[in-house]
Design a protein around this motif. Sequence first.
Motif, short mmCIF file in Angstrom:
data_model
loop_
_atom_site.label_atom_id
_atom_site.label_comp_id
_atom_site.label_asym_id
_atom_site.label_seq_id
_atom_site.Cartn_x
_atom_site.Cartn_y
_atom_site.Cartn_z
N ILE A 169 8.37 60.74 -4.16
CA ILE A 169 7.75 59.80 -3.22
C ILE A 169 8.91 58.99 -2.66
O ILE A 169 9.55 58.25 -3.41
CB ILE A 169 6.70 58.92 -3.94
CG1 ILE A 169 5.64 59.81 -4.59
CG2 ILE A 169 6.08 57.93 -2.99
CD1 ILE A 169 4.77 59.10 -5.58
N ARG A 227 6.40 64.80 -2.12
CA ARG A 227 4.96 64.53 -2.09
C ARG A 227 4.63 63.67 -0.89
O ARG A 227 3.60 63.80 -0.27
CB ARG A 227 4.57 63.80 -3.38
CG ARG A 227 3.29 64.33 -3.97
CD ARG A 227 3.04 63.70 -5.29
NE ARG A 227 1.70 63.15 -5.31
CZ ARG A 227 1.29 62.27 -6.17
NH1 ARG A 227 2.10 61.81 -7.08
NH2 ARG A 227 0.06 61.83 -6.13
N ARG A 228 5.54 62.78 -0.60
CA ARG A 228 5.34 61.91 0.56
C ARG A 228 6.70 61.31 0.93
O ARG A 228 7.43 60.86 0.06
CB ARG A 228 4.35 60.80 0.20
CG ARG A 228 4.02 59.87 1.32
CD ARG A 228 2.91 60.36 2.18
NE ARG A 228 2.99 59.73 3.49
CZ ARG A 228 2.28 60.09 4.54
NH1 ARG A 228 1.43 61.09 4.46
NH2 ARG A 228 2.40 59.47 5.68
N THR A 253 8.45 58.63 3.91
CA THR A 253 8.27 57.77 5.08
C THR A 253 9.64 57.42 5.64
O THR A 253 10.49 56.91 4.91
CB THR A 253 7.50 56.49 4.71
OG1 THR A 253 6.25 56.87 4.14
CG2 THR A 253 7.26 55.61 5.92
N ARG A 311 2.71 65.18 5.08
CA ARG A 311 3.39 64.43 4.02
C ARG A 311 4.45 63.49 4.59
O ARG A 311 5.21 62.88 3.84
CB ARG A 311 4.06 65.41 3.05
CG ARG A 311 3.07 66.27 2.31
CD ARG A 311 3.77 67.03 1.24
NE ARG A 311 2.91 68.08 0.71
CZ ARG A 311 3.30 68.98 -0.15
NH1 ARG A 311 4.53 69.00 -0.58
NH2 ARG A 311 2.47 69.90 -0.59
N SER A 333 4.95 55.03 1.41
CA SER A 333 4.68 56.35 0.82
C SER A 333 3.78 56.21 -0.40
O SER A 333 2.85 56.99 -0.59
CB SER A 333 5.99 57.03 0.40
OG SER A 333 6.73 57.39 1.52
N GLU A 362 0.19 55.41 0.66
CA GLU A 362 -0.53 56.56 1.23
C GLU A 362 -1.12 57.44 0.13
O GLU A 362 -2.14 58.09 0.34
CB GLU A 362 0.42 57.42 2.07
CG GLU A 362 1.01 56.72 3.26
CD GLU A 362 0.09 56.67 4.45
OE1 GLU A 362 -0.83 57.48 4.50
OE2 GLU A 362 0.30 55.80 5.32
N LEU A 363 -0.46 57.44 -1.01
CA LEU A 363 -0.95 58.29 -2.10
C LEU A 363 -2.00 57.60 -2.95
O LEU A 363 -2.69 58.23 -3.72
CB LEU A 363 0.22 58.76 -2.97
CG LEU A 363 1.21 59.67 -2.25
CD1 LEU A 363 2.44 59.89 -3.09
CD2 LEU A 363 0.57 61.00 -1.89
#
Lengths: 416, 251
Positions: free
Chosen positions: A6, A112-113, A115, A142, A283, A286-287
């Motif tokens: 992340i 996973r993510r 930004t 993602r 990030s 968002e998860l």
Amino acid sequence: MAGEWILGYELTRRYAQICCYNPKTKEPESADPSMGLSKFQIPAALLKLPGSEDYLYGHEAVRAAADGRGILTDNLLYRASQEDARAVEELAVFIRKSLRTVNTGFRPEDVRRITFTLPQITGKLLEGLYRAVDLLKIPRERVGVQDYRESFYTYVMHQKQELRSYAVALFLYEKNLMSCYELSIHRKSFPKVVTVSKTGEMAFLPEDKTYLGYAGGSYAREKDQKFSQFAQEMLRTKLYSSIYLTGDGFEEPWFPETLKLLCRGRRVFSGRNLFVKGACYRSMEELESGQGTEFLYMGQHKITYNIGMEVLRNGRKEYFGIISAGVNWYEASGSCEFLLDGTNGIELLIQSIDRSDARKILIPLDGLPERPNRTTRLRLSIEFGAVRECQLTVEDVGFGEWYPSSGKTWTEKLKL
Amino acid sequence: MGNYILCHERRAKRPYYIEAAGVNIWTIEELCYFLCEYVWLVDRSLLSEKLCDWVDKELQMPRLAKLLYAQCYRGGSLKEFSQVILENTGYCSKNEIYRIARLLDGMEHVSEPERLKQKGDYLLKDHKYRRAIGMYNQVLAMRRRGTLDGHFYSEVWRGKGNAYARLFLFREAAKCMDMACEQWASREARSSRLAALYLSYTEEEFQEQCRQRGIPQEEREEFLQKARDVYPRSRHLDAARLRREYGRDNV
């Protein structure tokens, strides 16, 4: 560690910074390419070694260029935005190589993510960045992008509540330019609307070291005085709970007077990784679905309109939102599929976030094939080209073997 | 003002084949459409675990699938099974669900030949002529004295004849129409027989065939007058050529 990263990624003309979420501390941690020297910034530069397909990046590339081992390629993001395929490829190489500072075995599928945070956002910059991300094979869903202001917002929202009881100020000092931003929370609405606005800007004359009467100390004192006046002007108008200082201009302690002023009844923080941490927090957010409903950040890239339709869902008439206000225009897209029941057009409901403007828009579907009721299945997609400009696409997707798609599409541009 | 029925977002990657209608479906809305529009074709083959699996895995509607599995395992009726689907998708109104439930309820008491004839009629309408003929043959093979009247079988023969005619097999069509008239010489059956004969033979042969069947002169003339308007002799189909082209042996 598959699918576990992340990340926050700051990318400017000159450097990049990476932050990675640490599940143990549940906080973002800056990736340190300097092996313990706490120099988190990676020069955003590449150097292709002559006679080789390999690239050097960051500090290594800068050193190699100084040694005359090749020509340095910098300004990667801005070159990639000029629709240059090679520049896009180089940006992708740089991002891939720089992500190896987090883990040497970096694989795009492990993200996973991520930004990205950029000083400013334009359509062209985004295009270049997204093309590079596509080359890296990181799925678009993602990837997030936000500007510095939004990163500042996400950073502040993840600090202790008492640090944002009143307004929060940010001083950004880079390349002799000091900019000041103010984060305000409008507590009377729900969700509480947060804005980050620029309250001032001040340019310092570059230090002229060739001047005969040069004395570093007096220049610094003068600068400190100017900064102090600038800060005083700003702090007089409002109550501030905390102040953040960031940018390469704050690396040296040239502002003792101003610091005394800033610290009076306020908490002051200084650092270089505020924006990248903000990006990493995004990030993380968002998860964590269902979080962040208390505050709504409204920045210059945020859509201020809700777009939807009145539909029958499980037999009940209800509003179905396709685009929600508060989303960055470049990340906003929505679609839905529905059947026409006794109508030959599409009626959209558009409402501004403050409910001052509500409109109904009818999209005629000329040449729609004639079919029995409830057998015309359409897909409506909405995408944004700018914060107040969207494109609607309606597609006849057909109804099984009974009524195959006619392949017809209708497009409409809408100004909000 | 019209409505927009929000569709379930999932479209199956692999379709479900509805044997009764001979169609593949990809969405829950298509299944609902089948239940609403082709209620006569709905039979117990629909009430299967295979359909429940498809709803669960392909459409990813676990809640609905659970309700359908429950119906399957406790041996629910077709009406209940269809009601569960329609009530949980919002494709049609409550009144329509009620209407369909009543129809399905009634169908529980409908004999097998009647249901098969409806299937044949649907297949004919859907241009699936060979399958329609097969369905009508099944009905005719089930014939038992006293269960259904001549009018019903006349309609079955007429449907079969229509299917042959659509395949350009006019002589077979004429034979079926003869059988239809034998069962119940309704106005429609007589008219269909004349049309089949008209398309099978030249005008002289047509007259001869009609005489053999004892069709009154006035009826013939009345038909010919209409037929010439609709289909002048100069454009008469060459039956022999059509037979060669479409190959009756293939049918």
